[in-house]
Design a protein around this motif. Structure first.
Motif, short mmCIF file in Angstrom:
data_model
loop_
_atom_site.label_atom_id
_atom_site.label_comp_id
_atom_site.label_asym_id
_atom_site.label_seq_id
_atom_site.Cartn_x
_atom_site.Cartn_y
_atom_site.Cartn_z
N ILE A 27 8.82 1.71 -7.91
CA ILE A 27 8.85 2.39 -6.61
C ILE A 27 8.15 1.54 -5.55
O ILE A 27 8.64 1.39 -4.42
CB ILE A 27 8.18 3.77 -6.72
CG1 ILE A 27 9.00 4.69 -7.62
CG2 ILE A 27 8.02 4.42 -5.34
CD1 ILE A 27 8.28 5.95 -8.04
N ASP A 28 7.01 0.95 -5.91
CA ASP A 28 6.28 0.10 -4.97
C ASP A 28 7.11 -1.13 -4.59
O ASP A 28 7.11 -1.57 -3.44
CB ASP A 28 4.95 -0.32 -5.60
CG ASP A 28 4.13 -1.20 -4.67
OD1 ASP A 28 3.94 -0.81 -3.50
OD2 ASP A 28 3.66 -2.26 -5.11
N GLN A 29 7.82 -1.67 -5.57
CA GLN A 29 8.64 -2.86 -5.32
C GLN A 29 9.79 -2.56 -4.37
O GLN A 29 10.11 -3.37 -3.48
CB GLN A 29 9.18 -3.39 -6.65
CG GLN A 29 10.16 -4.55 -6.52
CD GLN A 29 10.82 -4.89 -7.84
OE1 GLN A 29 10.41 -4.43 -8.90
NE2 GLN A 29 11.87 -5.69 -7.78
N LEU A 30 10.41 -1.40 -4.54
CA LEU A 30 11.59 -1.06 -3.75
C LEU A 30 11.26 -0.39 -2.42
O LEU A 30 12.13 -0.25 -1.56
CB LEU A 30 12.53 -0.17 -4.57
CG LEU A 30 13.13 -0.87 -5.81
CD1 LEU A 30 13.90 0.12 -6.66
CD2 LEU A 30 14.03 -2.02 -5.39
N HIS A 31 10.02 0.05 -2.27
CA HIS A 31 9.59 0.63 -0.99
C HIS A 31 8.18 0.11 -0.71
O HIS A 31 7.21 0.86 -0.75
CB HIS A 31 9.62 2.15 -1.07
CG HIS A 31 9.49 2.82 0.27
ND1 HIS A 31 10.49 2.82 1.22
CD2 HIS A 31 8.47 3.51 0.84
CE1 HIS A 31 10.10 3.49 2.28
NE2 HIS A 31 8.87 3.91 2.08
N PRO A 32 8.06 -1.18 -0.42
CA PRO A 32 6.73 -1.81 -0.29
C PRO A 32 6.00 -1.39 0.98
O PRO A 32 6.59 -0.81 1.90
CB PRO A 32 7.06 -3.30 -0.26
CG PRO A 32 8.44 -3.37 0.30
CD PRO A 32 9.15 -2.14 -0.21
N ASP A 33 4.71 -1.71 1.00
CA ASP A 33 3.86 -1.52 2.18
C ASP A 33 3.70 -0.05 2.56
O ASP A 33 3.53 0.28 3.73
CB ASP A 33 4.40 -2.31 3.38
CG ASP A 33 4.56 -3.78 3.08
OD1 ASP A 33 3.72 -4.32 2.33
OD2 ASP A 33 5.52 -4.40 3.57
#
Length: 375
Positions: free
Chosen positions: A189-195
């Motif tokens: 999830i963090d990789q596909l929706h970073p920051d």
């Protein structure tokens, strides 16, 4: 296509085909892509042979778009689509977790039933109802548009963290390590929706909690709170990464509940002892986002540890109507009754908490506390 049962069936058939085909020809370049392509063809065959309805026609049109095998690199996107479908707000929280465990993590109905202390039949019915609701409600298997993420993200993060918690409580001897499954999903999830500060906060909370996992059970098999754990067993790499993520999230100045929970986990691990006044203040901040009886209960624990045991006990007693069927309420009440010198009442509360403990490790911890009460 929004038929999870059909998707599972054709994927199982594809797996059987793979055993035969790969045994003769060897592994394809992209095993996952091969399985998806074969499963898609089998789904098309199923739909063509069935009576045509409007939904089946639409599903067939979607499935027949493009004829090339999916590339292995797009598999994470498929998993995220499944996560968002399984975590749709139309489904109740327990069903979200169970369905995610089934479709995304690949657990069997038996394994999920064990995780929830449900029998196979009950869990199978829950999963069937959830699948049927997805189909009937037309819930899409898609990553929402960016403007919809904020409204859906909390359900996704909460579900993934509940998967982590299920594995954390179950212990290290379960057939599937749900803690690692949840960590993988959160990183995805963090990789596909970073920051995103809340995703970073949720990941930090998970890492900081997981760092203590090896020290959670003592030599006698009893669970241990952070204050009694052997700190040399804590995972320093996870602590470092978790704290870095939390600091990065804080710099975004977009505070949310997962960041506050991560900060609480961090404060529980400061050297040489937890910073209870700060933890109590953080729980007051969390209350602004989650004004629930469980948050109030945890806040009372921090308050007692910070030196306000009498006030904390009054607060816990006021939660009886909401939490009398919640085992941690009885355990907390027992501890506060003991802290304020009410030993007879504390013993009764401990016995109730022991009888309803979620596992042997928790029961042993409470039995040790009960045995330590003055006679």
């Amino acid at each position: 296509m929004r038929d999870l049962s059909l998707a599972e069936d054709v994927l199982q058939e594809a797996a059987v085909s793979a055993l035969k085909h790969w045994g003769r020809s060897g592994l394809p370049r992209s095993p996952q892509g091969w399985l998806l392509q074969v499963a898609r063809r089998k789904a098309i065959d199923r739909l063509r042979s069935a009576k045509r309805s409007k939904l089946q026609t639409e599903a067939l049109a979607i499935l027949t778009e493009g004829g090339t095998a999916p590339d292995a690199d797009v598999i994470p996107d498929h998993r995220l689509r499944l996560i968002f479908a399984c975590c749709h707000p139309a489904l109740e929280p327990k069903s979200r977790v169970a369905l995610t465990l089934r479709t995304v993590c690949g657990l069997t109905t038996v394994e999920i039933g064990c995780a929830f202390l449900d029998n196979d039949t009950t869990m199978g019915q829950r999963l069937s109802r959830a699948k049927a609701k997805i189909s009937a409600a037309g819930i899409p298997f898609a990553v929402p548009d960016p403007e919809i993420w904020p409204a859906r993200l909390d359900a996704v993060l909460t579900t993934v963290y509940l998967i982590f918690t299920t594995g954390y409580i179950a212990g290290p001897n379960e057939p599937r390590d749900l803690c690692l499954e949840a960590e993988y999903l959160m990183r995805l999830i963090d990789q596909l929706h970073p920051d995103d500060a809340e995703i970073e906060g949720a990941m930090a909370m998970m890492l900081l909690t997981a760092a203590r996992r090896a020290a959670r059970i003592g030599d006698d098999g009893a669970s241990l709170p952070p204050t009694e754990q052997d700190r040399t067993l804590w995972d320093s790499a996870r602590i470092t990464e978790g704290r870095a993520l939390l600091a990065r999230a804080a710099k975004r100045r977009n505070v949310g509940p997962f960041q506050i929970k991560a900060a609480i986990a961090d404060c529980q691990m400061v050297d040489p002892a937890p910073d209870w006044p700060q933890i109590a203040a953080l729980y007051r901040a969390l209350w602004q986002y989650e004004p629930t009886s469980v948050v109030a209960l945890n806040s009372a624990v921090a308050m007692a540890e910070a030196g306000q045991a009498e006030h904390a006990l009054d607060w816990v007693e006021s939660l009886a109507d909401q939490l009398s069927n919640f085992q941690p309420w009885h355990a907390t009440r027992a501890a506060l009754l003991a802290k304020t010198g009410r030993y007879t009442q504390s013993a009764a509360a401990y016995r109730h908490a022991i009888a309803t403990a979620p596992g042997q490790a928790e029961a042993l911890f409470l039995e040790r506390r009960l045995a330590a009460l003055p006679q």
